[in-house]
Write an enzyme that holds these catalytic residues in place. Structure first.
Site, PDB file in Angstrom:
ATOM      1  N   ASP A   1       0.834  -1.205   0.000  1.00  0.00           N
ATOM      2  CA  ASP A   1       0.000   0.000   0.000  1.00  0.00           C
ATOM      3  C   ASP A   1       0.875   1.263   0.000  1.00  0.00           C
ATOM      4  O   ASP A   1       2.111   1.185   0.011  1.00  0.00           O
ATOM      5  CB  ASP A   1      -0.896  -0.053   1.249  1.00  0.00           C
ATOM      6  CG  ASP A   1      -2.214   0.668   1.067  1.00  0.00           C
ATOM      7  OD1 ASP A   1      -2.375   1.413   0.097  1.00  0.00           O
ATOM      8  OD2 ASP A   1      -3.092   0.487   1.934  1.00  0.00           O
TER       9      ASP A   1
ATOM     10  N   ASP B   1     -10.007   3.666  -3.393  1.00  0.00           N
ATOM     11  CA  ASP B   1     -10.686   2.443  -2.941  1.00  0.00           C
ATOM     12  C   ASP B   1     -12.087   2.240  -3.521  1.00  0.00           C
ATOM     13  O   ASP B   1     -12.891   3.169  -3.588  1.00  0.00           O
ATOM     14  CB  ASP B   1     -10.804   2.455  -1.411  1.00  0.00           C
ATOM     15  CG  ASP B   1      -9.452   2.291  -0.744  1.00  0.00           C
ATOM     16  OD1 ASP B   1      -8.420   2.371  -1.439  1.00  0.00           O
ATOM     17  OD2 ASP B   1      -9.433   2.077   0.481  1.00  0.00           O
TER      18      ASP B   1
ATOM     19  N   TRP C   1      -2.745   3.613  -5.830  1.00  0.00           N
ATOM     20  CA  TRP C   1      -4.056   4.224  -6.089  1.00  0.00           C
ATOM     21  C   TRP C   1      -4.149   5.016  -7.395  1.00  0.00           C
ATOM     22  O   TRP C   1      -5.120   5.723  -7.625  1.00  0.00           O
ATOM     23  CB  TRP C   1      -4.499   5.129  -4.930  1.00  0.00           C
ATOM     24  CG  TRP C   1      -4.222   4.588  -3.572  1.00  0.00           C
ATOM     25  CD1 TRP C   1      -4.565   3.346  -3.102  1.00  0.00           C
ATOM     26  CD2 TRP C   1      -3.545   5.240  -2.507  1.00  0.00           C
ATOM     27  NE1 TRP C   1      -4.146   3.192  -1.816  1.00  0.00           N
ATOM     28  CE2 TRP C   1      -3.520   4.350  -1.421  1.00  0.00           C
ATOM     29  CE3 TRP C   1      -2.968   6.506  -2.365  1.00  0.00           C
ATOM     30  CZ2 TRP C   1      -2.922   4.675  -0.216  1.00  0.00           C
ATOM     31  CZ3 TRP C   1      -2.365   6.825  -1.168  1.00  0.00           C
ATOM     32  CH2 TRP C   1      -2.349   5.916  -0.100  1.00  0.00           C
ATOM     33  N   GLY C   2      -3.102   4.951  -8.220  1.00  0.00           N
ATOM     34  CA  GLY C   2      -3.198   5.607  -9.522  1.00  0.00           C
ATOM     35  C   GLY C   2      -2.744   7.052  -9.555  1.00  0.00           C
ATOM     36  O   GLY C   2      -2.712   7.670 -10.621  1.00  0.00           O
ATOM     37  N   ASP C   3      -2.365   7.610  -8.404  1.00  0.00           N
ATOM     38  CA  ASP C   3      -2.041   9.044  -8.369  1.00  0.00           C
ATOM     39  C   ASP C   3      -0.832   9.396  -9.240  1.00  0.00           C
ATOM     40  O   ASP C   3      -0.809  10.421  -9.901  1.00  0.00           O
ATOM     41  CB  ASP C   3      -1.763   9.503  -6.935  1.00  0.00           C
ATOM     42  CG  ASP C   3      -3.010   9.418  -6.069  1.00  0.00           C
ATOM     43  OD1 ASP C   3      -4.027   8.862  -6.529  1.00  0.00           O
ATOM     44  OD2 ASP C   3      -2.971   9.899  -4.917  1.00  0.00           O
TER      45      ASP C   3
HETATM   46  C1  GLA Z   1      -5.865   1.459   1.517  1.00  0.00           C
HETATM   47  C2  GLA Z   1      -6.023   0.451   0.383  1.00  0.00           C
HETATM   48  C3  GLA Z   1      -7.141  -0.525   0.706  1.00  0.00           C
HETATM   49  C4  GLA Z   1      -6.831  -1.218   2.035  1.00  0.00           C
HETATM   50  C5  GLA Z   1      -6.626  -0.192   3.131  1.00  0.00           C
HETATM   51  C6  GLA Z   1      -6.139  -0.829   4.419  1.00  0.00           C
HETATM   52  O1  GLA Z   1      -6.997   2.277   1.637  1.00  0.00           O
HETATM   53  O2  GLA Z   1      -6.277   1.103  -0.827  1.00  0.00           O
HETATM   54  O3  GLA Z   1      -7.303  -1.475  -0.322  1.00  0.00           O
HETATM   55  O4  GLA Z   1      -5.702  -2.035   1.882  1.00  0.00           O
HETATM   56  O5  GLA Z   1      -5.659   0.780   2.746  1.00  0.00           O
HETATM   57  O6  GLA Z   1      -5.908   0.127   5.424  1.00  0.00           O
END
Ligand code: GLA
Length: 400
Positions: free
Chosen positions: A161, A223, A201-203
């Site tokens: 992450d 998410d 996350w693509g940023d």
């Molecule tokens: C981020 C990720 C999620 C998950 C949470 C856990 O938001 O994008 O998929 O893993 O963290 O805290």
């Protein structure tokens, strides 16, 4: 005529050759492993979407057992991934991550052993910052020790992450690419093959660098949530990214919300589109309590065939007319997978033709509706009424 003596010599030679051939015969085939994961986007289950931090070893063991017993394992769902909150609040005296003693008292190695004994693979979670999004210790500047620890535990998959702490979601100091490269180098140095799932996350456009930095899949968005605007919003963000997907390097529009509160049409829409996108399929529901709509969606073989086949590349949007859309994906056998989408709330007709979806000219075409079975053959037109928030998923073959 051979004398008796020569007959004896000849018989001895035949005997020796026979015995030698028996000894050097090729090894008998190894028994097939329980899981045959064809090359394709990773598939499995992840704890986050349904359970968030409310996890423990009993729960994860139960999900692994259900994955084996429900037919999910045999359909290709392989990885059991424990997301955030498995780790203790602090590292141990040697600076190693350790399991939360209250929720994972048997430790992560034992959990991995249980998962492996079910013919499944073990996935774990950490972050490229110094704390996970839930504030637990993470791997920034501990990449080597953490990678070694994961390898010792038998980890096969790392979801990595991008949180820095509970309140800051971007690690400062190094570009994302360097953070992921550091972890993939550390994983490689362990000698254990561990799939790296890049969750930035693509940023910072990971589709442009994550594969070269060692990632097998990269999140393209923030998410996912189990609601219609979020899922269609994520779908929109995939348009144009198809050119970055490749065998062994997959765009990841996030884990599945199938079975987490969407209605039946929305579940079918979500599952269809993730398969057409060759997305990794990480089920995010409770596998111990699946209704038939949920298991029917997750185990839809016709769609899983589409998801496993890179064919002529990740599916793409061909046309958008208000609430309706046509998406296509060329398959490696020359057929085409077609998704006819209705984003509106009322049923409406959505149509296309064999030539619009790129099929070669033929006298007729076989049409398989991947949710409802065989349709009559067509000479050209495709489609029909599609429910609100629904999809018609077709696979179409030119007849020989
Ligand atoms: C981020 C990720 C999620 C998950 C949470 C856990 O938001 O994008 O998929 O893993 O963290 O805290």
């Amino acid at each position: 005529m051979l004398s008796r003596r020569w007959w004896f010599v000849l018989a001895a030679i035949v005997l020796v050759i026979g015995v030698a051939a028996w000894y050097v015969r090729p090894d008998e085939a190894e028994p097939a492993p329980a899981v045959q994961q064809a090359a394709g986007p990773p598939m499995g289950w992840n704890s986050w979407n349904r359970f968030a931090c409310d996890i423990d070893e009993q729960l994860v063991r139960g999900q692994a057992d259900a994955m084996a017993e429900s037919g999910m394992r045999d359909a290709g769902y392989t990885y059991v991934v424990v997301d955030d909150c498995w780790m203790a609040e602090e590292r141990d005296a040697d600076g190693k991550l350790q399991a939360d003693p209250a929720t994972f008292p048997s430790g992560m190695k034992a959990l991995g052993d249980h998962i492996h004994a079910q013919g499944l693979k073990f996935g774990i979670y950490s972050s490229a910052g110094s704390r996970t999004c839930e504030g637990r210790p993470a791997s920034r500047d501990h990449e080597e020790v953490d990678a070694r620890t994961f390898a010792e535990w038998g980890v096969d998959f790392l979801k990595y992450d991008y949180c820095e702490s509970k309140n800051a979601d971007r690690p400062t100091g190094l570009p994302a690419r360097d953070r992921y490269q550091r972890m993939s180098d550390a994983l490689r140095a362990t000698g254990r093959p561990i799939v790296l799932s890049v969750v930035e996350w693509g940023d910072e456009k990971p589709w442009e660098w994550a594969y070269d930095a060692g990632g097998t899949m990269w999140r393209t968005t923030r998410d996912i949530k189990p609601n219609w605007p979020n899922i269609t919003g994520i779908l929109d963000q995939q348009v144009g990214l198809e050119r970055y997907a490749r065998q062994g390097g997959w765009n990841d529009p996030d884990m599945l919300e199938v079975g987490n509160g969407l209605n039946e049409d929305e579940n079918q829409f979500h599952m269809t589109m993730w398969c057409l996108l060759n997305a990794p399929l990480m089920a995010g529901n409770d596998l111990t309590a699946m209704d038939s709509v949920t298991s029917g969606a997750l185990l839809n073989r016709g769609l899983l065939d589409v998801q496993r086949d890179f064919g002529q590349g990740q599916g793409r949007r061909l046309r958008q007319d208000g609430d309706t859309e046509v998406w296509v994906k060329g398959m490696s056998d020359g057929s085409v997978a077609v998704a006819l989408l209705n984003r509106g709330t009322e049923a409406t007709s959505v149509t296309t033709t064999v030539s619009e979806v790129g099929l070669p000219s033929a006298g007729s075409y076989r049409v398989l509706d991947l949710w409802n079975g065989e349709q009559p053959a067509t000479s050209g037109p495709l489609g029909g009424d599609v429910a609100g928030h629904g999809v018609m998923a077709l696979r179409v073959w030119p007849s020989r």
